[in-house]
Write a protein that holds these residues in place. Structure first.
Motif, PDB file in Angstrom:
ATOM      1  N   ASP A   1     -13.288  -5.126  -6.788  1.00  0.00           N
ATOM      2  CA  ASP A   1     -11.871  -5.150  -6.457  1.00  0.00           C
ATOM      3  C   ASP A   1     -11.599  -6.009  -5.235  1.00  0.00           C
ATOM      4  O   ASP A   1     -12.512  -6.372  -4.475  1.00  0.00           O
ATOM      5  N   LEU A   2     -10.326  -6.329  -5.031  1.00  0.00           N
ATOM      6  CA  LEU A   2      -9.866  -7.105  -3.882  1.00  0.00           C
ATOM      7  C   LEU A   2      -9.332  -6.144  -2.832  1.00  0.00           C
ATOM      8  O   LEU A   2      -8.597  -5.208  -3.151  1.00  0.00           O
ATOM      9  N   VAL A   3      -9.679  -6.371  -1.576  1.00  0.00           N
ATOM     10  CA  VAL A   3      -9.308  -5.446  -0.511  1.00  0.00           C
ATOM     11  C   VAL A   3      -8.538  -6.184   0.574  1.00  0.00           C
ATOM     12  O   VAL A   3      -8.939  -7.271   1.011  1.00  0.00           O
TER      13      VAL A   3
ATOM     14  N   GLN B   1      -6.071  -4.648  -6.618  1.00  0.00           N
ATOM     15  CA  GLN B   1      -5.769  -4.822  -5.203  1.00  0.00           C
ATOM     16  C   GLN B   1      -5.814  -3.469  -4.500  1.00  0.00           C
ATOM     17  O   GLN B   1      -5.114  -2.534  -4.886  1.00  0.00           O
ATOM     18  N   ILE B   2      -6.632  -3.383  -3.445  1.00  0.00           N
ATOM     19  CA  ILE B   2      -6.732  -2.178  -2.629  1.00  0.00           C
ATOM     20  C   ILE B   2      -6.284  -2.544  -1.223  1.00  0.00           C
ATOM     21  O   ILE B   2      -6.824  -3.488  -0.628  1.00  0.00           O
TER      22      ILE B   2
ATOM     23  N   PRO C   1     -11.822 -10.730  -2.106  1.00  0.00           N
ATOM     24  CA  PRO C   1     -12.998 -10.040  -2.649  1.00  0.00           C
ATOM     25  C   PRO C   1     -13.641  -9.140  -1.608  1.00  0.00           C
ATOM     26  O   PRO C   1     -13.823  -9.526  -0.456  1.00  0.00           O
ATOM     27  N   GLY C   2     -13.967  -7.914  -2.009  1.00  0.00           N
ATOM     28  CA  GLY C   2     -14.368  -6.870  -1.072  1.00  0.00           C
ATOM     29  C   GLY C   2     -15.466  -7.252  -0.109  1.00  0.00           C
ATOM     30  O   GLY C   2     -15.341  -7.045   1.093  1.00  0.00           O
TER      31      GLY C   2
ATOM     32  N   THR D   1     -13.831  -0.077   1.818  1.00  0.00           N
ATOM     33  CA  THR D   1     -13.798  -1.523   1.580  1.00  0.00           C
ATOM     34  C   THR D   1     -15.112  -1.994   0.961  1.00  0.00           C
ATOM     35  O   THR D   1     -15.125  -2.800   0.018  1.00  0.00           O
ATOM     36  N   TRP D   2     -16.218  -1.499   1.496  1.00  0.00           N
ATOM     37  CA  TRP D   2     -17.519  -1.876   0.943  1.00  0.00           C
ATOM     38  C   TRP D   2     -17.679  -1.363  -0.486  1.00  0.00           C
ATOM     39  O   TRP D   2     -18.174  -2.094  -1.360  1.00  0.00           O
TER      40      TRP D   2
END
Length: 436
Positions: A272-274, A232-233, A291-292, A264-265
């Motif tokens: 990763d999840l953003v 998670q970001i 999902p990013g 994010t991209w």
């Protein structure tokens, strides 16, 4: 249409002559009347021989949107309905303050039957802005008048976050080369995911040997792992008044949004999840991690709609609210700023609380003008006094960043033009070292 400087000078000179003659004991009334009548006749003839505003037509092609901090060409075509375009043509525009227009330059100085010019249109803020009018001005035949023509444009231009690094493929190339390229990575984290077994060969890390399977297999077998995915970001953006400070022609908040979208991209490419979170005096928008690539467009749309606020940021309330939203360890990228060591105390305390359960990255933008003030070229008394104050601000800033680093917070204090590449590189380094 308005009187030109030449006409005003002639009229004032004739008025002075009239006053002087009136004070003298001579009868020159007829000559004065002839002089004024002659000037009026010449002015009327000048108007009759001069071009009118309707003799010049304008076609325009204004871009519908512009990336903040960049320029896009606006094309204008000037067409004369009678002969060549007027000589001495000057062009001005009516538009919102967030839009800036470069010089209007047409071929051959815009003296032709038709002239096409690409004018750079620069956008300095997010939002929807109006490009309303275009003003044309040229001198009359004898130069006694300025002919002014107003041309209606009425176009709207949207300022949107800058995603040029994404569209150009620069970030995609960087992420794929770093995460999926052929390389030797010596740093291994504790949370590496098992990928496959392979025969142990010379040069491989002996610590990766699976002794139980090697005994069963009858030969040395090593475990091959890859970096964990689906972290998670959270892009946490401070939208308070300090982030409205303009550095090199662009507010800090817009530079933060541009860097957040680029990361994010990159996170989407990394699997990763953003999520996205904004705050000022209280918590504002929160988008849960997704999902990013799927989250990119939504985050871009919501970030573009953030208003410019002039309130003081409440880090205690905002970061406590964010901590309550997260149910697993995450990487939180905080875009914020502070004035001095005293005002940053609450920021440090709240980041310390978050750092116990999450990996924090604090991103602050360094003002290049502060560096120039610390080292002035002209050692005058005023510049030395400003240099002492700037050096004190710089020391207090470093003290706060050192405190955050001792807490385990990854700190980026970088110049605005280096934000996006440095931020993406820091994310890739954290992912490679599996610090999340």
């Amino acid at each position: 249409m308005r009187p030109s400087r030449l006409l005003l000078i002639l009229a004032i000179a004739l008025l002075l002559v009239t006053c002087v003659v009136a004070l003298m004991p001579v009868d020159a009334g007829f000559a004065i009347q002839v002089a004024w009548g002659g000037l009026a006749a010449v002015a009327v003839i000048d108007l009759l021989l001069s071009r009118t505003g309707r003799s010049v037509a304008v076609d325009h092609d204004v871009p519908a949107q512009i990336f903040v901090g960049t320029s896009a060409p606006a094309t204008f075509t000037l067409t004369s309905r009678r002969g060549a375009l007027p000589k001495g043509l000057d062009v001005r525009f009516d538009l919102d303050d967030a839009l800036e227009v470069g010089d209007f330059t047409g071929p051959n100085g815009a003296i032709a039957e038709s002239s096409v010019a690409d004018v750079p249109l620069y956008c300095t803020a997010r939002g929807t802005f109006t490009f309303s009018r275009m003003w044309l001005k040229w001198p009359s035949k004898f130069g006694l008048f300025d002919i002014i023509s107003r041309k209606k444009i009425d176009e709207t231009v949207k300022g949107v976050p800058n995603i040029q690094p994404v569209l150009s493929g620069q970030i995609t190339t960087q992420v794929q080369a770093q995460l999926y390229g052929v390389k030797s990575t010596s740093v291994r984290g504790e949370g590496s995911e098992f990928h496959q077994l392979r025969d142990f060969t010379a040069g491989m890390d002996p610590r990766m040997i699976d002794w139980k399977r090697s005994a069963r297999h009858g030969g040395l077998v090593a475990r091959e792992t890859h970096a964990e995915r689906n972290h998670q970001i959270i892009m946490c953006v401070d939208n308070g008044y300090l982030m409205r400070e303009v550095i090199d022609g662009l507010p800090k908040i817009d530079r933060a949004i541009n860097g957040a979208l680029a990361t994010t991209w990159a996170a989407g490419l990394g699997g990763d999840l953003v999520g996205f979170y904004s705050f000022d005096s209280r918590p504002r928008l929160y988008l849960p991690p997704a999902p990013g690539r799927a989250a990119f467009n939504r985050i871009r749309m919501e970030a573009a709609s953030l208003e410019y606020n002039s309130v003081e940021s409440n880090h205690t309330l905002a970061l406590a609210h964010l901590n309550g939203q997260l149910n697993r360890r995450s990487m939180i990228v905080v875009f914020s700023d502070f004035v001095d060591q005293i005002t940053a105390e609450l920021l440090v305390e709240n980041l310390a609380v978050l750092s116990r359960h999450h990996l924090l990255m604090f991103v602050a933008l360094r003002d290049p003008s502060l560096e120039r003030t610390v080292n002035p070229e002209d050692p005058s008394l005023g510049n030395v006094a400003m240099a002492v104050s700037a050096a004190q601000i710089h020391r207090e800033r470093q003290i706060v960043l050192d405190q955050l680093r001792r807490l385990g917070v990854v700190c980026l204090d970088i110049e605005p033009d280096k934000l996006t590449p440095e931020l993406v590189s820091a994310y890739l380094d954290i992912k490679a070292r599996e610090m999340i």
